[in-house]
Write an enzyme that holds these catalytic residues in place. Structure first.
Site, short mmCIF file in Angstrom:
data_model
loop_
_atom_site.label_atom_id
_atom_site.label_comp_id
_atom_site.label_asym_id
_atom_site.label_seq_id
_atom_site.Cartn_x
_atom_site.Cartn_y
_atom_site.Cartn_z
N CYS A 2 0.82 -1.21 0.00
CA CYS A 2 0.00 0.00 0.00
C CYS A 2 0.86 1.27 0.00
O CYS A 2 2.02 1.25 0.40
CB CYS A 2 -0.86 0.04 1.25
SG CYS A 2 -1.78 -1.45 1.56
N ARG A 27 4.39 0.59 -6.23
CA ARG A 27 4.50 -0.28 -5.06
C ARG A 27 3.56 -1.49 -5.18
O ARG A 27 3.70 -2.44 -4.43
CB ARG A 27 4.14 0.52 -3.79
CG ARG A 27 5.09 1.65 -3.50
CD ARG A 27 4.56 2.54 -2.40
NE ARG A 27 4.58 1.90 -1.11
CZ ARG A 27 5.59 1.95 -0.25
NH1 ARG A 27 6.68 2.62 -0.57
NH2 ARG A 27 5.53 1.36 0.92
N TRP A 75 -3.14 -2.60 -1.34
CA TRP A 75 -2.74 -3.92 -1.81
C TRP A 75 -3.37 -4.89 -0.82
O TRP A 75 -2.94 -4.97 0.34
CB TRP A 75 -1.22 -4.02 -1.81
CG TRP A 75 -0.66 -5.24 -2.46
CD1 TRP A 75 -0.47 -5.43 -3.81
CD2 TRP A 75 -0.17 -6.42 -1.82
NE1 TRP A 75 0.10 -6.66 -4.04
CE2 TRP A 75 0.29 -7.30 -2.84
CE3 TRP A 75 -0.08 -6.85 -0.50
CZ2 TRP A 75 0.82 -8.56 -2.57
CZ3 TRP A 75 0.45 -8.11 -0.23
CH2 TRP A 75 0.90 -8.93 -1.26
N ASN A 101 -1.15 1.39 6.08
CA ASN A 101 -0.30 0.37 5.46
C ASN A 101 0.16 -0.57 6.56
O ASN A 101 0.51 -0.11 7.64
CB ASN A 101 0.99 0.97 4.87
CG ASN A 101 0.70 1.88 3.72
OD1 ASN A 101 -0.42 2.00 3.28
ND2 ASN A 101 1.75 2.53 3.23
N GLY A 102 0.21 -1.86 6.27
CA GLY A 102 0.69 -2.82 7.26
C GLY A 102 -0.45 -3.73 7.69
O GLY A 102 -1.46 -3.87 6.99
N GLU A 483 17.91 -15.71 -11.15
CA GLU A 483 17.39 -14.36 -11.37
C GLU A 483 16.70 -14.27 -12.74
O GLU A 483 15.65 -13.63 -12.86
CB GLU A 483 18.53 -13.33 -11.24
CG GLU A 483 18.16 -11.88 -11.48
CD GLU A 483 17.06 -11.35 -10.56
OE1 GLU A 483 16.68 -12.03 -9.58
OE2 GLU A 483 16.56 -10.24 -10.84
N LYS A 487 12.79 -13.19 -13.31
CA LYS A 487 12.40 -12.05 -14.15
C LYS A 487 11.31 -12.48 -15.12
O LYS A 487 10.31 -11.80 -15.29
CB LYS A 487 13.58 -11.50 -14.96
CG LYS A 487 14.59 -10.66 -14.25
CD LYS A 487 14.15 -9.27 -13.89
CE LYS A 487 13.46 -9.21 -12.57
NZ LYS A 487 14.19 -9.23 -11.36
N GLU A 490 7.86 -13.39 -13.30
CA GLU A 490 7.10 -12.33 -12.64
C GLU A 490 6.47 -11.35 -13.61
O GLU A 490 5.37 -10.88 -13.38
CB GLU A 490 7.91 -11.62 -11.55
CG GLU A 490 9.07 -10.82 -12.02
CD GLU A 490 9.88 -10.22 -10.87
OE1 GLU A 490 9.32 -9.96 -9.80
OE2 GLU A 490 11.08 -10.02 -11.06
N HIS A 506 18.57 -35.51 -12.56
CA HIS A 506 18.04 -36.11 -11.32
C HIS A 506 16.53 -35.93 -11.20
O HIS A 506 15.98 -36.00 -10.11
CB HIS A 506 18.76 -35.53 -10.11
CG HIS A 506 20.22 -35.90 -10.08
ND1 HIS A 506 20.66 -37.17 -9.87
CD2 HIS A 506 21.33 -35.15 -10.31
CE1 HIS A 506 21.97 -37.21 -9.93
NE2 HIS A 506 22.40 -35.99 -10.20
N LYS A 605 6.01 -3.79 -4.84
CA LYS A 605 7.42 -3.43 -4.91
C LYS A 605 8.12 -3.61 -3.57
O LYS A 605 9.19 -4.15 -3.47
CB LYS A 605 7.54 -1.98 -5.39
CG LYS A 605 8.97 -1.48 -5.52
CD LYS A 605 9.66 -2.13 -6.69
CE LYS A 605 11.10 -1.68 -6.86
NZ LYS A 605 11.83 -2.63 -7.70
#
Ligand code: F6R
Length: 610
Positions: A2, A27, A75, A101-102, A483, A487, A490, A506, A605
């Site tokens: 948020c 964000r 969010w 937020n939180g 990485e 990328k 996402e 394996h 974010k």
């Protein structure tokens, strides 16, 4: 996560909040809203979905009318994204509006208590309890009611508050969540991060945990938990506004990929003087380093991936055992640490909840902590024993690019510095590595030339319809594969898996069938023949292989269906150049698939909740 913006001044608040909310979009969010005080009453407009919808509902910021307001991008954590669950939330008497937020961890108990007292709730959120509690606790003094609120709520939060009884004021508090106060001329702001207010001011104050800020147009008062007035220092943020804008690029992500030569220069140049590395005066005594039995590197997501690259580099050159851990695992593993381990904490935002918790735990157990952070004055930067800023500048796209490569560059600096003190690597080799590091920005610039980018774009378009992609590599190439796979998944929503190339046989090789795409990273000359066999194992099952290779290993092209060569470099620093290729590949696959590149679905974010 948020975002919060708040304004008190002489201008109409709504357009200021709309533009602030747009700067917070990066964000991650699923709804937005604002509340403004007008004629002693609080007006609220909010909407599920993108800010565009809020813009329509507010008639482009013409309403609600008033010069004091709070705005929010939500969010969802408790309750689905919807108009009613969006913030601001208003108390039953209409006198308080809040944005939060939180997470309020004890919201259920507080809600039941308030319901017993006759309060009704409109939303499914944990946050609404704050507005109703304030209404319940208010006895004529908003600051006192806020202090009582802080005694009752548990969890993590940053909160912006309007009180209709003090119509020229705006209040803010925070705990384990970022919130800054922006100081203007005849106007003041609250914001989750300075990006939201930087077009109006460069002067900020960081609100401390448990402190209360009371803002009016001409002054800001700060109180401690006992309501004593306190003085706070401000600091200047010299980020240029254009660095938080797209400047002609279609997406922030592409802009940030192109900013990497400058970002890495800013990470390394000030720290290399006449071939010697100075980590901003951070003092590592040889006796201290000799006393270490190991190093822990801790981070989340891409920061963790940077850590794995760092582990390879530090182990190789410093001969120190390095353990790289996900912060979310580290904090619940009762880690064996103490003064004989150095803990390196990596975070672009400096606010990631798990990473912050890991830092606190390592410190509590007596380990010295070094933070590699981008955002200046963020919680992790403030709390670590030492901090090495990456100086990457604002990173707006949710998927990190320059944030990651500058973290890797900072880890290289650290590795070279420690190896020099420990005497575990010859001076000549350390000079070579330092030179290689200084040349990285130039080499990335070569990669960003149209022809090079064009060739990646062509391959990305060709393979954009694949639903499952493997990334394989060995050693530091395996770290880079992790990485690359992240990328791709996402931002393009293509399922991608990174595998240590030797592990394929394996189990995973059973998934290779005609046309399955595998990106094989082949930059480690010592492992060339091993990679060659792994690639052949994929090809012989009719899989398609796209190699990302160093010049020295370019003969791999005869085994692959396509190849992208990175500029010539020392094998030890290749992950930075490989990253640029994989970022561009992911970007153009996502662009071809018409994805929301800067704000991928469900992602935030700055992940400030556990
Ligand atoms: C991936 C990405 C995330 C972050 C992770 C940690 O592109 O951006 O995986 O790397 O959320 O964030 P910071 O570095 O801010 O702690």
């Amino acid at each position: 996560m948020c975002g919060i913006i708040g304004y008190t001044g002489k201008r109409q608040a709504s357009p200021i909040m709309l533009s602030g909310l747009k700067r917070l979009e990066y964000r991650g969010y699923d709804s937005s809203g604002m509340a403004v005080i007008h004629d002693g009453k609080i007006d609220v407009i909010k909407s599920e979905g993108k800010i565009k919808k809020l813009e329509e509902k507010t008639d482009g910021g013409k309403k609600p009318i008033g010069t004091v307001g709070i705005g929010h991008t939500r969010w969802a954590t408790h309750g689905v994204p919807s108009d009613v669950n969006s913030h601001p939330h208003v108390s039953r008497d209409g006198d308080f509006a809040i944005v939060h937020n939180g997470i309020i961890e004890n919201f259920a108990a507080l809600k039941s208590e308030l319901m017993r007292l006759g309060y009704t709730f409109k939303s499914d959120t944990d946050s609404e309890v704050i507005a109703q509690l304030l209404c319940h606790l208010f006895k004529g003094d908003a600051v006192k009611a806020i202090r009582e609120l802080l005694k009752k709520i548990k969890g993590s939060y940053s909160i912006g508050i309007l009180c209709a009884k003090t119509p020229d004021r705006l209040y803010a508090v925070r705990k384990d969540n970022p919130l800054v106060i922006g100081l203007g001329k005849g106007e003041n702001f609250i914001a989750s991060d300075f990006a939201a207010a930087i077009e109006h001011t460069h002067d900020f104050v960081l609100l401390g945990e448990g402190e209360i800020a009371e803002l009016s147009a001409d002054s800001v008062r700060y109180y401690d938990a006992d309501l004593n007035l306190i003085e706070k220092d401000s600091y200047t943020v010299d980020w240029d506004i254009s660095r938080a804008e797209k400047s002609g690029y279609p997406h922030f992500m592409l802009k940030e990929i192109y900013e990497q030569p400058k970002a890495i220069t800013d990470t390394i140049r000030p720290r290399i003087q006449n071939g010697n590395i100075d980590l901003d005066g951070i003092d590592f005594k040889k006796s201290y380093l000799d006393s270490l039995i190991g190093v822990d590197i801790v981070g989340c997501g891409s920061a963790y991936h940077a850590g794995i690259v760092g582990k390879h580099f530090i182990e190789k050159h410093c001969r120190l055992p390095v353990n790289c851990e996900l912060a979310s695992e580290y904090i619940y593993s009762d880690p064996i640490t103490g003064s004989n381990r150095l803990t390196v904490i990596i975070s672009q935002s400096g606010e990631t909840a798990d990473t912050l918790a890991a830092l606190r735990l390592a410190k509590k157990k007596g380990s010295r902590t070094l933070a590699i952070v981008n955002v200046v004055q963020s919680a992790i930067a403030r709390e670590a024993d030492d901090v090495l800023y990456t100086h990457a500048g604002p990173e707006i796209a949710v998927a990190t690019t320059k944030g990651y490569t500058t973290q890797v560059a900072a880890l290289y600096l650290l590795g070279i510095k420690l190896a020099g003190i420990l005497g575990t690597e010859e001076g000549k080799r350390l000079s070579e590595l330092t030179t290689e590091l200084s040349l990285l920005p130039e080499k990335i610039s070569e990669q960003l030339k149209d022809e090079y980018v064009g060739s990646i774009k062509t391959l990305a378009k060709k393979y954009s319809n694949h639903h499952c992609v493997f990334f394989i590599g060995r050693g530091t190439d395996y770290a880079a594969s992790l990485e690359g796979a992240l990328k791709l998944k996402e931002i393009s929503y293509v399922h991608a898996e990174a595998y240590a190339a030797g592990e394929l046989k394996h189990g995973t090789i059973s998934l290779i069938e005609t046309g399955t795409l595998t990106l094989a990273l082949v930059t480690q000359s010592a492992l060339f023949h091993k990679m060659e066999s792994n690639i052949q194992a994929v090809s012989s099952r009719h899989g398609t292989v796209l190699a990302v290779a160093s010049k020295a290993n370019s003969k791999i092209s005869s085994d692959a269906d396509g190849m992208i060569c990175i500029p010539e470099c020392d094998d030890d620093v290749s992950p930075v150049l490989t990253a640029v290729v994989l970022q561009l590949f992911a970007y153009y696959v996502a662009a071809k698939r018409d994805c929301d590149i800067d704000q991928p679905r469900n992602l935030a974010k700055s992940v400030t909740v556990e």
